[in-house]
Design a protein around this motif. Sequence first.
Motif, PDB file in Angstrom:
ATOM      1  N   UNK A 162      -1.072   2.480 -73.950  1.00 28.74           N
ATOM      2  CA  UNK A 162      -2.226   1.967 -74.686  1.00 28.74           C
ATOM      3  C   UNK A 162      -1.965   1.947 -76.192  1.00 28.74           C
ATOM      4  N   UNK A 163      -1.485   3.039 -76.807  1.00 25.76           N
ATOM      5  CA  UNK A 163      -1.198   2.971 -78.243  1.00 25.76           C
ATOM      6  C   UNK A 163      -0.092   1.979 -78.591  1.00 25.76           C
ATOM      7  N   UNK A 164       0.827   1.744 -77.638  1.00 26.48           N
ATOM      8  CA  UNK A 164       1.941   0.835 -77.899  1.00 26.48           C
ATOM      9  C   UNK A 164       1.498  -0.623 -77.918  1.00 26.48           C
ATOM     10  N   UNK A 165       0.516  -0.996 -77.078  1.00 35.42           N
ATOM     11  CA  UNK A 165       0.095  -2.389 -77.004  1.00 35.42           C
ATOM     12  C   UNK A 165      -1.142  -2.682 -77.840  1.00 35.42           C
ATOM     13  N   UNK A 166      -1.880  -1.655 -78.233  1.00 30.60           N
ATOM     14  CA  UNK A 166      -3.147  -1.865 -78.951  1.00 30.60           C
ATOM     15  C   UNK A 166      -3.000  -2.725 -80.213  1.00 30.60           C
ATOM     16  N   UNK A 167      -1.965  -2.511 -81.032  1.00 32.35           N
ATOM     17  CA  UNK A 167      -1.875  -3.337 -82.253  1.00 32.35           C
ATOM     18  C   UNK A 167      -1.631  -4.813 -81.985  1.00 32.35           C
ATOM     19  N   UNK A 168      -1.138  -5.157 -80.806  1.00 37.78           N
ATOM     20  CA  UNK A 168      -0.763  -6.553 -80.526  1.00 37.78           C
ATOM     21  C   UNK A 168      -1.862  -7.356 -79.846  1.00 37.78           C
ATOM     22  N   UNK A 169      -2.662  -6.706 -79.011  1.00 36.01           N
ATOM     23  CA  UNK A 169      -3.641  -7.451 -78.226  1.00 36.01           C
ATOM     24  C   UNK A 169      -4.854  -7.814 -79.074  1.00 36.01           C
ATOM     25  N   UNK A 170      -5.558  -8.855 -78.650  1.00 39.56           N
ATOM     26  CA  UNK A 170      -6.793  -9.224 -79.355  1.00 39.56           C
ATOM     27  C   UNK A 170      -7.915  -8.244 -79.014  1.00 39.56           C
ATOM     28  N   UNK A 171      -8.036  -7.959 -77.707  1.00 37.57           N
ATOM     29  CA  UNK A 171      -9.035  -6.996 -77.240  1.00 37.57           C
ATOM     30  C   UNK A 171      -8.397  -6.098 -76.182  1.00 37.57           C
ATOM     31  N   UNK A 172      -8.807  -4.843 -76.178  1.00 32.79           N
ATOM     32  CA  UNK A 172      -8.334  -3.911 -75.150  1.00 32.79           C
ATOM     33  C   UNK A 172      -9.555  -3.197 -74.580  1.00 32.79           C
ATOM     34  N   UNK A 173      -9.813  -3.418 -73.300  1.00 32.54           N
ATOM     35  CA  UNK A 173     -10.934  -2.785 -72.609  1.00 32.54           C
ATOM     36  C   UNK A 173     -10.360  -1.699 -71.697  1.00 32.54           C
ATOM     37  N   UNK A 174     -10.612  -0.466 -72.056  1.00 32.07           N
ATOM     38  CA  UNK A 174     -10.073   0.657 -71.289  1.00 32.07           C
ATOM     39  C   UNK A 174     -11.139   1.152 -70.314  1.00 32.07           C
ATOM     40  N   UNK A 175     -10.876   0.978 -69.018  1.00 35.37           N
ATOM     41  CA  UNK A 175     -11.832   1.388 -67.989  1.00 35.37           C
ATOM     42  C   UNK A 175     -11.501   2.822 -67.567  1.00 35.37           C
ATOM     43  N   UNK A 176     -12.379   3.715 -67.959  1.00 39.92           N
ATOM     44  CA  UNK A 176     -12.141   5.145 -67.778  1.00 39.92           C
ATOM     45  C   UNK A 176     -13.106   5.710 -66.747  1.00 39.92           C
ATOM     46  N   UNK A 177     -12.542   6.284 -65.692  1.00 40.27           N
ATOM     47  CA  UNK A 177     -13.385   6.960 -64.709  1.00 40.27           C
ATOM     48  C   UNK A 177     -13.649   8.405 -65.134  1.00 40.27           C
ATOM     49  N   UNK A 178     -12.576   9.092 -65.512  1.00 39.63           N
ATOM     50  CA  UNK A 178     -12.684  10.482 -65.966  1.00 39.63           C
ATOM     51  C   UNK A 178     -11.797  10.664 -67.183  1.00 39.63           C
ATOM     52  N   UNK A 179     -12.327  11.133 -68.296  1.00 36.06           N
ATOM     53  CA  UNK A 179     -11.470  11.340 -69.469  1.00 36.06           C
ATOM     54  C   UNK A 179     -10.528  12.528 -69.251  1.00 36.06           C
ATOM     55  N   UNK A 180      -9.287  12.414 -69.697  1.00 33.17           N
ATOM     56  CA  UNK A 180      -8.337  13.526 -69.565  1.00 33.17           C
ATOM     57  C   UNK A 180      -8.397  14.437 -70.786  1.00 33.17           C
ATOM     58  N   UNK A 181      -7.921  15.644 -70.613  1.00 31.90           N
ATOM     59  CA  UNK A 181      -7.692  16.508 -71.769  1.00 31.90           C
ATOM     60  C   UNK A 181      -6.355  16.112 -72.385  1.00 31.90           C
ATOM     61  N   UNK A 182      -6.350  15.942 -73.691  1.00 28.84           N
ATOM     62  CA  UNK A 182      -5.144  15.533 -74.401  1.00 28.84           C
ATOM     63  C   UNK A 182      -4.812  16.573 -75.460  1.00 28.84           C
ATOM     64  N   UNK A 183      -3.607  17.090 -75.393  1.00 27.67           N
ATOM     65  CA  UNK A 183      -3.120  18.064 -76.369  1.00 27.67           C
ATOM     66  C   UNK A 183      -2.204  17.364 -77.375  1.00 27.67           C
ATOM     67  N   UNK A 184      -2.052  17.915 -78.570  1.00 21.83           N
ATOM     68  CA  UNK A 184      -1.100  17.327 -79.531  1.00 21.83           C
ATOM     69  C   UNK A 184       0.316  17.347 -78.971  1.00 21.83           C
ATOM     70  N   UNK A 185       1.076  16.305 -79.249  1.00 22.30           N
ATOM     71  CA  UNK A 185       2.479  16.263 -78.826  1.00 22.30           C
ATOM     72  C   UNK A 185       3.352  16.724 -80.005  1.00 22.30           C
ATOM     73  N   UNK A 186       3.995  17.886 -79.876  1.00 21.94           N
ATOM     74  CA  UNK A 186       4.811  18.400 -80.988  1.00 21.94           C
ATOM     75  C   UNK A 186       6.197  17.765 -81.008  1.00 21.94           C
ATOM     76  N   UNK A 187       6.219  16.460 -81.083  1.00 14.00           N
ATOM     77  CA  UNK A 187       7.483  15.725 -81.020  1.00 14.00           C
ATOM     78  C   UNK A 187       8.068  15.550 -82.420  1.00 14.00           C
ATOM     79  N   UNK A 188       9.382  15.612 -82.513  1.00 10.36           N
ATOM     80  CA  UNK A 188      10.065  15.358 -83.792  1.00 10.36           C
ATOM     81  C   UNK A 188      11.472  14.844 -83.500  1.00 10.36           C
ATOM     82  N   UNK A 189      12.062  14.268 -84.502  1.00  4.20           N
ATOM     83  CA  UNK A 189      13.434  13.801 -84.369  1.00  4.20           C
ATOM     84  C   UNK A 189      14.389  14.980 -84.447  1.00  4.20           C
ATOM     85  N   UNK A 190      15.399  15.001 -83.577  1.00  7.04           N
ATOM     86  CA  UNK A 190      16.455  16.020 -83.636  1.00  7.04           C
ATOM     87  C   UNK A 190      17.503  15.518 -84.627  1.00  7.04           C
ATOM     88  N   UNK A 191      17.756  16.287 -85.646  1.00  2.00           N
ATOM     89  CA  UNK A 191      18.632  15.841 -86.728  1.00  2.00           C
ATOM     90  C   UNK A 191      20.084  15.726 -86.277  1.00  2.00           C
TER      91      UNK A 191
END
Length: 488
Positions: free
Chosen positions: A189-218
């Motif tokens: 969803x975050x990857x395609x959102x900037x490109x589409x004209x409209x995005x309708x997300x049909x949600x039955x149950x919202x998930x719990x979302x935690x921060x992703x501690x991602x970083x580049x490995x030097x």
Amino acid sequence: MTAQSATAQRHRIVVIGTGFAGIGMAVRLKQAGYHDFVVLERAEDVGGTWRDNTYPGCRCDVPSHLYSFSFAPNPEWSRTFSPQPEIEAYLQKVTDGFRVRPHIRFGHAVESAHWQGDHWLVHTSQGDFTAEVVLSGMGPLAEPAVPKLPGIESFEGEVFHSAQWNHDLDLSGRKVAVIGTGASAIQFVPAIQPDVEELHLFQRTPPWVMPRPDRRISAAERRIYRAFPLAQKAARAGVYWTRESTVLAFAKIPALMKLGQRVAERHLQEQVRDPELRAKLTPDFTLGCKRVLLSADYYPALAQPNVEVVTDSIHEVTPTGIVTDDGVKHEVDTIIYGTGFRVTDLPVMDMLHGRDGRTLREAWADGMEAHLGTAVAGFPNFFLLIGPNTGLGHSSMVFMIESQIAYILDALKTMDATGVREVEVRPEVQREFVDRVRSSMRNTIWTRGGCSSWYLDAKGRNTTLWPSFTFRFRQLTKRFDAAQYRTR
């Protein structure tokens, strides 16, 4: 011998699938001196889940150092959470580096396997194979789950599942409906959102979302890992034990999960300022009951003006859109399913025929079960990798796979050492193990968290996850006990 088996290719061992399970099994077979085996793969290259799921933003939610074979560390990971192309490339590198590819038969979709009394007869799309032993590496995330929406056959636009992404379709300027809010959807969803004209997300149950501690490995870190493999081994151990500690909250003391839930609540509050949208995205169940998702950009994407989060149920699909139960028609020209996989309804259940022709589905009429998630009563000389109750909600499946591989290798060595040609787990042994697992599951967050999830089967039982520490599973699979099996 049947007429069909008379012309079949003969091997001692048939391995099915070339994901982490199948490739890991093949490597270890060769290292243990077993060379008379073949690996059957329906696709044209290795990779399993990581070959098939190529949707935008696809990546692993287990840290890179832990999501690899212990016997094949990868000092070249570019990020702490690896993207899909790197994982697929890693599996290809392992396949070639350990010279497994000559054993693989690509384009051989397994259609059925029948126990013939003293061997297995495996039918594929390109011929038959016989084997003394069949090892299934067909994981649970292989067959997409597609809901049967009323009227979907009338839809005039494009429709596809995230696991079968249509890369030929340019989503720029399109009105897209996304159905589902699971682990795949929060990545694409975050990857395609900037490109589409409209995005309708049909949600039955919202998930719990935690921060992703991602970083580049030097580059410096990667040089250290190449020069000093023990440094990467230490990093892997650190990740493993950090992840292992969370079992206390998932399976031992669920009250501890409140601490993690506060982190998720703060994450939602900081990233979604609109109180109405935030209310839609707030789950009503305890963190961990469903799969915990990691993302730094999912919530910000949903807050964009071209995104609508729809919480009303889908009533029907029309030629030009989706009508919800509140009577609102959402005009769309593309439907993308982010609805996951057939985890408790595996295709292998219909393909596999054990003693007396009984299918695995018939054997599992009361729910999926296997001794140590690996052996099934009524199916001689057959072993499952990533079988029932081996899934994880906190750590790396590669650890569980390697535990099962070691157990299966010990079974083969025991058969060789004792002259045994056939092993079949005793029903009472399987029942005792399954009863222990189900007893352990009663007080976990997955059964007491107040939600329904793909972890649960149609009867509400958790037949997918392992309800304890992974090192406990490794202890249980350390040695093959022939006394637990009927032998011939």
